[in-house]
Design an enzyme around this catalytic site. Structure first.
Site, mmCIF file in Angstrom:
data_model
loop_
_atom_site.group_PDB
_atom_site.id
_atom_site.type_symbol
_atom_site.label_atom_id
_atom_site.label_comp_id
_atom_site.label_asym_id
_atom_site.label_seq_id
_atom_site.Cartn_x
_atom_site.Cartn_y
_atom_site.Cartn_z
ATOM 1 N N LYS A 153 0.852 -1.192 0.000
ATOM 2 C CA LYS A 153 0.000 0.000 0.000
ATOM 3 C C LYS A 153 0.887 1.241 0.000
ATOM 4 C CE LYS A 153 -4.196 -1.857 0.480
ATOM 5 N NZ LYS A 153 -5.345 -1.570 -0.398
ATOM 6 N N LYS A 250 -14.625 -6.606 -6.059
ATOM 7 C CA LYS A 250 -14.832 -6.818 -4.631
ATOM 8 C C LYS A 250 -16.276 -7.291 -4.433
ATOM 9 C CE LYS A 250 -10.773 -5.106 -3.355
ATOM 10 N NZ LYS A 250 -10.660 -3.784 -2.722
#
Length: 336
Positions: A153, A250
């Site tokens: 990230k 997702k």
């Protein structure tokens, strides 16, 4: 059907930080659907970016509880169509849809991947996510959990230097997720440097609606770029297919396995790479994702690995990244 809602506070092993938020606990809702002596389990986690809380999901599901209990359950597809008429958010629909699929598979005494006509001869390895932290903390997390693929990230003022520092400590494949924090110029500038550092692809570097910026990125970037925040529901697949190298689906955002299966089919028809990602779910949500593995190019299903303590048994991921599928039907889930 009998319906039971179970809220949980999933404690994380480490503080999890991305470009826009940081947290130590992941609230989650487990939905239990029971019929003919079998129980299916589904999950959706809360998410401040999409203004979803466990309380809001419980409120809207409870509002139609009697309708669900009276519903004549036959297949997940028919149940999903029924839910779409009720005005629920996709997160709530996801929890119910995952439970319906798990229930259906258990009633059929078959795992979902088998019902869908796929097999486990070949499937991608999940990445393990390293959240934003100090270099020493990020390195310590990598050393604590040696893994063949890391999702890093980013979204700081010194992103390339971070990757350079991490590369000194691992020869694993790196994937970079900036969570909308970069501009097109930054992405184009960073891409060749990151490619030289062994990065496989970039995930959602630009803001979700920056289509003009993505046109420039796709013209000039030397790495594949995967859509995440830009790819929420089925109708987003076509636009993303024309502006990205691939899509990250997702389940919580699109509304469960039912629409995800259609999104996978659409993405493949467009010739883009297909990935499914998680939202820090327990083994309940991860086991549902795992049923899709034979259909995917990439997967991010490390949610349960990031927890201090899991709440369920089902598909398990071993310390060497090997995936073990249970013999139980559906997604193979039992609550602890």
């Amino acid at each position: 059907m009998e319906v039971i809602l179970k809220p949980y506070e999933l404690k994380l092993r480490h503080t999890f930080t991305i470009s826009r938020e940081s947290h130590d606990v992941q609230p989650s809702l487990i939905v239990c659907l029971s019929l003919n002596g079998k129980t299916g389990y589904g999950e959706a986690t809360s998410n401040p970016y999409y203004n979803i809380t466990v309380e809001s999901m419980m409120l809207e599901i409870n509002a139609i509880l009697k309708d669900i209990e009276d519903f004549n359950f036959t297949t997940p597809d028919v149940f999903h169509a029924f839910l779409m008429e009720k005005g629920l958010t996709n997160f709530s629909i996801c929890a119910l849809d995952l439970a319906a699929h798990d229930l259906y598979g258990k009633l059929q005494n078959q795992p979902l991947y088998s019902i869908w006509g796929t097999n486990l001869d070949s499937f991608p390895t999940t990445n393990y996510t390293i959240g934003i932290a100090s270099i020493d903390e990020m390195v310590a997390k990598m050393q604590e959990t040696p893994w063949p693929i890391y999702k890093i990230k980013l979204g700081t003022d010194d992103d390339v230097s971070i990757v350079k520092a991490l590369r000194k400590h691992s020869d694993a494949v790196f994937r970079i997720d900036a969570n909308c924090a970069w501009t097109a110029e930054e992405t184009i500038r960073n891409a060749p440097l990151l490619k030289d550092l062994g990065v496989e692809f970039l995930e959602q570097p630009l803001k979700a609606n920056d289509w003009e910026g993505m046109k420039e990125v796709m013209k000039h970037a030397v790495l594949p770029v995967i859509a995440d925040e830009s790819c929420i529901v089925e109708s987003d697949v076509e636009a993303c297919g024309n502006h990205f190298s691939g899509i990250n689906i997702k389940l919580t955002k699109c509304g469960g396995l039912t629409p995800a299966l259609r999104m996978i089919k659409k993405g493949k028809a467009m010739g883009v790479k297909v990935m499914v990602g998680c939202m820090t779910e327990s083994t309940v949500g991860i086991s549902a994702i795992a049923q899709l593995l034979p259909q995917l190019d990439y997967v991010d299903m490390d949610g349960a690995l990031l927890l201090k303590e899991d709440i369920a048994k089902g598909v398990s991921i071993l310390p060497d990244a090997k995936v073990i599928f249970p013999t139980l039907g559906g997604s193979g889930i039992t609550l602890k």
